[in-house]
Each structure stands twice: as C-alpha cells, then as structure tokens.
Motif scaffolding. Structure first.
Motif, short mmCIF file in Angstrom:
data_model
loop_
_atom_site.label_atom_id
_atom_site.label_comp_id
_atom_site.label_asym_id
_atom_site.label_seq_id
_atom_site.Cartn_x
_atom_site.Cartn_y
_atom_site.Cartn_z
N ASN A 157 0.80 -1.23 0.00
CA ASN A 157 0.00 0.00 0.00
C ASN A 157 0.84 1.28 0.00
OD1 ASN A 157 1.02 -0.12 2.60
ND2 ASN A 157 -0.91 0.33 3.62
N TRP A 158 2.15 1.16 0.25
CA TRP A 158 2.92 2.35 0.63
C TRP A 158 2.95 3.43 -0.44
CZ3 TRP A 158 6.58 5.94 -0.03
CH2 TRP A 158 6.97 6.67 1.10
N THR A 159 3.08 3.07 -1.71
CA THR A 159 3.13 4.08 -2.78
C THR A 159 1.75 4.51 -3.26
OG1 THR A 159 3.36 2.33 -4.44
CG2 THR A 159 5.40 3.35 -3.62
N HIS A 160 0.72 4.03 -2.60
CA HIS A 160 -0.65 4.40 -2.99
C HIS A 160 -1.32 5.34 -1.99
CE1 HIS A 160 -0.94 1.57 -6.37
NE2 HIS A 160 -0.17 0.79 -5.64
N PRO A 283 9.67 14.43 -4.68
CA PRO A 283 10.06 13.31 -5.55
C PRO A 283 8.94 12.94 -6.52
CG PRO A 283 10.55 12.83 -3.24
CD PRO A 283 9.71 14.06 -3.25
N GLU A 284 9.31 12.40 -7.66
CA GLU A 284 8.32 11.90 -8.61
C GLU A 284 7.59 10.71 -7.99
OE1 GLU A 284 8.03 10.02 -13.15
OE2 GLU A 284 9.94 10.78 -12.37
N GLN A 285 6.28 10.69 -8.14
CA GLN A 285 5.48 9.62 -7.54
C GLN A 285 5.05 8.62 -8.61
OE1 GLN A 285 2.41 11.85 -5.39
NE2 GLN A 285 3.67 11.85 -3.56
N GLU A 286 5.45 7.38 -8.38
CA GLU A 286 5.14 6.29 -9.31
C GLU A 286 4.74 5.06 -8.50
OE1 GLU A 286 4.39 4.07 -12.44
OE2 GLU A 286 4.96 6.18 -12.64
N LEU A 290 -4.07 8.16 -6.65
CA LEU A 290 -5.48 8.32 -7.02
C LEU A 290 -5.85 9.81 -7.08
CD1 LEU A 290 -7.04 5.46 -4.86
CD2 LEU A 290 -6.72 5.49 -7.35
N PRO A 291 -6.90 10.15 -7.81
CA PRO A 291 -7.21 11.57 -8.06
C PRO A 291 -7.28 12.43 -6.80
CG PRO A 291 -8.51 10.21 -9.52
CD PRO A 291 -7.78 9.27 -8.62
N TYR A 292 -7.82 11.93 -5.70
CA TYR A 292 -7.96 12.78 -4.51
C TYR A 292 -6.61 13.12 -3.88
CZ TYR A 292 -7.16 8.99 -1.08
OH TYR A 292 -6.61 7.99 -0.31
N ALA A 333 0.11 18.44 1.98
CA ALA A 333 -1.25 18.52 1.43
C ALA A 333 -1.83 17.13 1.19
CB ALA A 333 -1.24 19.33 0.13
N GLN A 334 -1.02 16.22 0.69
CA GLN A 334 -1.50 14.86 0.46
C GLN A 334 -1.83 14.17 1.77
OE1 GLN A 334 1.93 13.64 -1.94
NE2 GLN A 334 0.57 13.32 -3.70
N GLN A 335 -1.03 14.41 2.79
CA GLN A 335 -1.30 13.78 4.09
C GLN A 335 -2.60 14.31 4.69
OE1 GLN A 335 2.52 13.35 6.48
NE2 GLN A 335 3.33 14.23 4.60
N ILE A 336 -2.85 15.61 4.56
CA ILE A 336 -4.10 16.18 5.07
C ILE A 336 -5.30 15.66 4.28
CG2 ILE A 336 -5.42 18.34 5.28
CD1 ILE A 336 -2.72 19.71 5.94
N ALA A 337 -5.17 15.64 2.95
CA ALA A 337 -6.27 15.16 2.12
C ALA A 337 -6.62 13.71 2.45
CB ALA A 337 -5.91 15.30 0.64
N HIS A 338 -5.60 12.88 2.66
CA HIS A 338 -5.87 11.48 2.98
C HIS A 338 -6.45 11.35 4.39
CE1 HIS A 338 -5.59 7.17 2.72
NE2 HIS A 338 -4.89 7.14 3.86
N HIS A 339 -5.92 12.11 5.31
CA HIS A 339 -6.37 12.06 6.71
C HIS A 339 -7.88 12.33 6.81
CE1 HIS A 339 -6.51 12.56 11.01
NE2 HIS A 339 -5.22 12.74 11.17
#
Length: 426
Positions: A157-160, A283-286, A290-292, A333-339
């Motif tokens: 799950n880590w890169t997702h 870093p580039e994310q690969e 997901l869109p959110y 921002a990604q951490q807040i959006a996921h949280h």
C-alpha cells in the motif's frame, strides 16, 4: 530568494529569526506574568498582546478579542489564513527599519520587546490530537529492508497512500523537557518469553510537524486543493521511539507504548507563508496517486535539517545526521487530504507530523535504527565512544532552516535529554 527587507532590530545573517520569518510562540517573562503570544525577531520576543493593547491590530480579525493574551495559539489558529496574513503583514510593517510607529515609541518598545533569554518558552498549542505519518520513502525502504529484505522493503500500500497512525497528544512536550526512558515488554530473538524492563533500544526520529488552523466539519473531507489552507505553521519534531518495545507490540495494530511516552516539539511555529520562497517539487510519484491525492504544483520545501548529539563525555555537540524536508515522498497537502477523505474532522491545534525524514545518503538518515543499521554499524563519536542506541544522559538536538541569500528562515531547535527509567514496578 534575495531580499532587501530589513528590521530596525539588528538581526545577524545567521539568525533563524529575521523579519522574513516571524515565527509564533507562547512565552512567559521570567520576571513574572501570565503566558501570552509573541513572535521571534532576532534575539528578541515581540509581545503581540502588548501591540494589541496599543491598538496596532485594530484593522484585523483579532481586534478586541484578547487573542494574544491567551496561553496557546489555538484561538488565533482557528481564525484562518486571511486573519493570519493580515496580522503577519502588520507585524512586519511595525518591525521595518523605515517604520517609526514601534521604532520611535520608547514606552511601547520597553513593554513589547523582551530579550529571548529573559523569557520561558512554552508549548505553543493545546494539542487535541496528534497523527504521525510514515512519509519518507528512503526511511520506509530502509526499515523494510532490515526487517523483510530488499525485495519486500515497501508494503504493497505504501506508494498508494500516506501511511499514518494516531499518536498520543498528552505526551507532546516542548523543547528542553527531559525524556524518561520508557518501561515495557520486549522479546529478544533468543528469549522464549517476553521480558519487562527499560527499553534497551531508545531512538530519536527526525521529523517536522504542522499545526492545523480552522479544521473541517465531521463527515466533510478537505480537498487537496484546499489542504494547505489548513496549515498554520510548522515545528520541529522528535518523535522518540523505543524500538525493542515496538518490535514486540506493533503487530497487528501498530505502535503503542513504544511511541506514547514522549514527542518533543520546538516552541516556535514557522508560518507557512514564511516558507513560500523555498517551495520546491517533491520526488516523482510512481505509480500516480489516485485523483484525490493528486497535487498540482510543487508541494515540498527546501528545509535543511540537522541532528546533534551530546552526552556524558561528549563536550561539544556532534552532528550525526543532515537531511532535508524535500526528501518526503508524500507532501503535507497529500497527508491532510488522505487524513480527512473518510470524514475525519481536524481541529485547531491538531498536530500532524511527517514521520522520520531520511535522505539518500548514509549521513542523511533520520534515526539511530538507520544510522547504525539496526545496531550492526555502530556510530563513531569524536571522543572515541560508539553509539548503537541512545544512552542515559544523551541529549538530542534537532535544528532546521531555509537558506536565503543573506538571511535564514529557521525553526530554532528542539532538544531533549534522556533520563534513566523509573524503578521497575515488577
């Protein structure tokens, strides 16, 4: 990142607190008085409550509310970014070299400017909830390699998604607070049953954290486009960790006693606005998230980080790690959006932290677990000693700054000294 902005207060170019920064904190004069809110400027603390009383915030949302006479930043953080920007702009204007309002008012200067060595710095916020992430790919890969091998270093799950866990807010302490070695259960590989006693594998974790501003309603997520609007400012974090306790307890639900005994943060909260000149791409994310979780534009910041170690027999602090916030794979921002995507409500004063920030080189690893590669490569100290884990009497200091041309925007430091464990109750 060149700036000609200058304060009437003399600030050394190496100082973390020029007019470009103005971090917020809660302080109490050593001469007495109640806690109140101030900003750091050079070697002084500027008392915002005194400025408010003098009427200098009359055109802002804080006017008449005694926001800066409180023992935490929570009420101010709840007002949101528009209020923060107006207050910050007003403070910067008052501190400018060509602005006479404060510069030429001797009575107000005497009331509002405190030498920083004449104040006690307190915990900057009343922290209701604390979430710790695991956002460094270098760190996650290194730890996974140690425990599962290189081929299975990262969990599927880590890169997702940004992996995280809910920490313990009650044990978040301000820099300078001693940290007691925790007791708990451990099961060495050669033991038939778990043992109880003081942790033998005490570690630090180099992190940055951010304090939440207005928050969101229960059941409503924060879109990634609006996530940074929730960030009041950033602090240095040392999320102390007992690795041997953690190894035994963490399956299947994650850390518990190994993390809940202490988390140290710096007293100064650097506004996100002060970091804007140092924004960079992460870093580039690969694969693509997901869109959110897809963020437009650069979401990282070039913040240099260092860890120093002193202790009994170590006369001067030795730098044992030098990393950078820009190495994080998952952005704030990604951490807040996921949280919040499931409807979790963040509240003013909540603390979110990055997890250990490691880089690509040996000297940029953010904890003893990595620096000594789980104890197989002891850390060599200048005095001839070695360290595998932290020992009683050791003091860890973390500092960080952004380097402009002729000035720095810094965080000060977060320090903590390890005390021996309490007597074993067993």
């Amino acid at each position: 990142m060149v700036s000609t902005e200058r304060s009437f207060i003399e600030v050394d170019p190496q100082s973390h607190f020029p007019i470009h920064n103005l971090p917020y904190g809660v302080f109490r004069p050593l001469s007495g008085g109640d806690p109140r809110i101030g900003v750091a400027i050079g070697s002084y603390v500027l008392d915002l409550a005194a400025l408010d009383k003098a009427g200098h915030f009359h055109a802002t949302a804080v006017a008449g509310k005694d926001i800066f006479s409180q023992p935490s930043l929570n009420a101010f953080m709840a007002l949101g970014r528009t209020a923060w920007r107006k207050v910050r702009a007003q403070v910067q204007q008052l501190l400018r070299a060509d602005e006479p309002a404060l510069r030429d008012d001797a009575v107000l200067r005497a009331a509002a400017l405190h030498p920083i060595h004449d104040v006690e710095l307190l915990l900057p916020a009343q922290i209701g909830d604390y979430t710790d992430f695991y956002a460094s790919k270098y760190h996650a890969s290194n730890v996974g390699t140690m425990f599962r091998g290189k081929e299975n270093a990262l969990m599927p799950n880590w890169t997702h998604l940004p992996v995280g866990y809910h920490g313990r807010a009650s044990s978040v302490v301000v820099s300078g607070t001693d940290v007691r070695r925790p007791l708990g259960q451990m099961k060495p590989a050669d033991a038939q049953a778990p043992l109880f006693g003081p942790s033998r594998q005490l570690d630090f974790e180099l992190e940055l954290g951010w304090l939440i501003g207005p928050g969101n309603e229960l059941g409503q997520s924060v879109p990634i486009e609006q996530a940074e609007e929730q960030i009041f400012g950033l602090v240095l974090v040392n999320d102390w960790s007992a690795r041997d306790i953690q190894a035994w307890e963490y399956q299947p639900l994650g850390p518990f006693l190994a993390k809940n005994f202490a988390t140290s943060i710096s007293p100064w909260v650097v506004p996100l606005e002060a970091l804007e000149p140092f924004r960079v791409a992460g870093p580039e994310q690969e694969p693509a998230p997901l869109p959110y979780l897809q963020q437009a534009g650069a979401g990282a910041f070039d913040i240099q980080l260092q860890v120093g170690l002193t202790g009994e027999g170590i006369e001067t602090s030795q730098t044992i790690s030098a990393s950078n916030f820009k190495y994080l794979y998952w952005s704030m921002a990604q951490q807040i959006a996921h949280h919040t995507v499931g409807g979790c409500n963040l509240r003013p004063g909540d603390l979110l932290a990055s997890g250990t920030i490691s880089g690509p080189t040996k000297d940029s690893l953010g904890c003893m677990l990595e620096l000594t590669w789980r104890g197989t490569e002891p850390l060599q100290l200048h005095n001839g000693e070695q360290r595998i884990w932290l020992e009683d009497g050791d003091e860890v200091s973390i500092t960080g700054w952004c380097q402009g041309e002729g000035y720095r925007v810094g965080f000060g430091e977060v320090t903590g000294r390890v005390l021996p464990a309490h007597d074993n109750p067993a």
